[in-house]
Design a protein around this motif. Structure first.
Motif, PDB file in Angstrom:
ATOM      1  N   MET A 185       0.834  -1.197   0.000  1.00 34.31           N
ATOM      2  CA  MET A 185       0.000   0.000   0.000  1.00 34.31           C
ATOM      3  C   MET A 185       0.872   1.253   0.000  1.00 34.31           C
ATOM      4  O   MET A 185       1.792   1.372   0.814  1.00 34.31           O
TER       5      MET A 185
ATOM      6  N   HIS B 107     -10.505  -6.327   7.595  1.00 33.79           N
ATOM      7  CA  HIS B 107      -9.814  -6.733   6.369  1.00 33.79           C
ATOM      8  C   HIS B 107      -9.113  -5.531   5.740  1.00 33.79           C
ATOM      9  O   HIS B 107      -7.972  -5.645   5.262  1.00 33.79           O
TER      10      HIS B 107
ATOM     11  N   SER C 288      -5.950  -4.915   7.543  1.00 35.02           N
ATOM     12  CA  SER C 288      -4.922  -5.914   7.228  1.00 35.02           C
ATOM     13  C   SER C 288      -4.268  -5.646   5.879  1.00 35.02           C
ATOM     14  O   SER C 288      -3.133  -6.055   5.646  1.00 35.02           O
ATOM     15  N   LEU C 289      -4.967  -4.943   4.982  1.00 31.24           N
ATOM     16  CA  LEU C 289      -4.442  -4.644   3.654  1.00 31.24           C
ATOM     17  C   LEU C 289      -3.710  -3.307   3.595  1.00 31.24           C
ATOM     18  O   LEU C 289      -3.205  -2.922   2.536  1.00 31.24           O
TER      19      LEU C 289
ATOM     20  N   ASN D 208     -10.244  -6.981  -2.474  1.00 31.85           N
ATOM     21  CA  ASN D 208      -9.046  -7.644  -2.976  1.00 31.85           C
ATOM     22  C   ASN D 208      -8.651  -7.182  -4.373  1.00 31.85           C
ATOM     23  O   ASN D 208      -7.476  -6.888  -4.625  1.00 31.85           O
TER      24      ASN D 208
ATOM     25  N   LEU E 199      -7.251  -3.455  -4.586  1.00 31.50           N
ATOM     26  CA  LEU E 199      -5.971  -3.238  -3.925  1.00 31.50           C
ATOM     27  C   LEU E 199      -4.819  -3.989  -4.585  1.00 31.50           C
ATOM     28  O   LEU E 199      -3.678  -3.900  -4.134  1.00 31.50           O
ATOM     29  N   GLN E 200      -5.089  -4.685  -5.685  1.00 32.60           N
ATOM     30  CA  GLN E 200      -3.993  -5.272  -6.451  1.00 32.60           C
ATOM     31  C   GLN E 200      -3.089  -4.202  -7.057  1.00 32.60           C
ATOM     32  O   GLN E 200      -1.942  -4.481  -7.405  1.00 32.60           O
TER      33      GLN E 200
END
Length: 373
Positions: free
Chosen positions: A1, A36, A39-40, A244, A247-248
């Motif tokens: 990130m 979540h 965590s990202l 998901n 955030l790739q």
């Protein structure tokens, strides 16, 4: 990130922010989404007083987390009543279970009247400035669905440290607002780039083909993240797993690469080839319309439907006209009376009444509404 400075607030926000409008099925779901996101690497949550029980649900989750893990923004509508804004700020703080807000945005600064309320000595900004002075609010901005001219006027007041606005690969009308916000050192948050930016979670095959090898969603995110003037993009998952895919690209804020540039060039070539002399160039010279027809927006949706088969998105947005008040102003194409007032103002000499009727026939469907009032 990646993390970027949010303008003069000096907060360092993750390039994706968690929007909470859609994760309201239950308190348990909100908690799963928030954990979540944490965590990202997401460190900014955006909510609003008007998003149902969002503030209260989020407050319950925050009470279980270590303090300082997230920056919190909430949004409150403009009002001419200073006392009402004062009460609203305190109620939001209570619902969230916090002593102060990192950021407070005037929510939906959409009309000249809203801006008058902000500027009035007895209006909402007086209460906001008091909250800043006594520590209940750290930083102040605004969110907007307004025309470009009003956005620029709001920035020009000097009252704000950040702005939340619409700006995407498929809607670049607010390019000037991005530039001025950057010049004034305002943080910039982009509203709903996946949904409002084109319903890009479910792109049509034609659009997928033109954007390949990257997905339309990833290309839109990369278009935005490659612009260093933009701080953060709002992503609003209904369930944790919807974080998901976006955030790739959360680590990719470099300049666009040749493959991505080639995809943008294909998109432009396809637009020109399929629309030819009927392409609306989005100059907005056709406005104002005596019947308040949202000419540029309707023709933008027509452009996208014809060039990229984005009919589903076009029907979704077109259905909002006449059903969402100042959040999506203007009337539909069938309100055109063929008065001809717009025709001499169009640099491309488009037959605007005919194109409006065609757009209406293509895009009319179920009436839309905003998720929250």
């Amino acid at each position: 990130m990646k993390y970027r400075r949010f303008g003069k607030t000096n907060l360092r926000l993750s390039v994706f922010s968690l929007g909470t409008m859609r994760c309201l099925a239950s308190g348990e779901n909100v908690e799963r989404v928030v954990r979540h996101a944490l965590s990202l690497g997401i460190n900014h949550i955006e909510t609003a007083r008007g998003y149902g029980s969002s503030e209260s649900d989020l407050g319950k989750v925050l009470a279980q987390l270590e303090a300082g893990q997230f920056y919190i923004t909430s949004k409150i509508p403009p009002t001419p009543d200073r006392d009402l804004m004062e009460r609203s700020i305190d109620e939001s703080l209570s619902r969230l279970g916090v002593a102060s807000l990192d950021c407070l945005a005037i929510h939906g600064l959409n009309t000249p009247e809203h801006l008058e309320w902000v500027l009035s000595p007895t209006g909402c900004m007086a209460a906001v400035q008091k909250a800043v002075a006594d520590g209940r609010v750290r930083h102040v901005g605004f969110s907007t669905h307004a025309p470009l001219e009003l956005i620029l006027a709001a920035i020009d007041t000097g009252l704000f440290e950040f702005v939340n606005l619409h700006y995407y690969l498929f809607f670049q009308r607010h390019t000037a607002a991005i530039a001025i916000a950057h010049q004034r050192d305002l943080g910039v948050l982009i509203i709903s780039p996946a949904d409002k930016g084109g319903r890009l979670y479910t792109p049509p095959p034609q659009l997928q083909h033109l954007c390949a090898p990257q997905t339309p969603l990833a290309l839109n995110y990369r278009f935005l993240l490659s612009d260093p003037r933009i701080t953060t993009l709002s992503v609003g998952p209904a369930i944790p797993e919807e974080l998901n895919e976006p955030l790739q690209v959360a680590d990719r804020d470099e300049a666009l690469n040749p493959t991505e540039i080639a995809a943008l060039e294909r998109l432009q070539a396809q637009m020109s080839a399929t629309l030819g002399p009927e392409q609306c160039q989005q100059c907005y010279e056709c406005l104002p319309c005596p019947e308040s027809v949202a000419i540029p927006e309707i023709l933008r949706l027509r452009n996208l439907a014809i060039a990229y088969d984005m009919d589903d998105y076009g029907k979704y947005r077109y259905g909002m006209l006449e059903n969402a008040g100042h959040w999506f102003p203007g009337t539909k194409g069938n309100r055109c009376t063929h008065c001809g007032d717009c025709l001499p103002r169009c640099p491309a000499q488009l037959d605007i009444p005919t194109l409006l009727l065609d757009a209406h026939q293509r895009l009319q469907g179920q009436q839309g509404r905003r998720l929250w009032g």
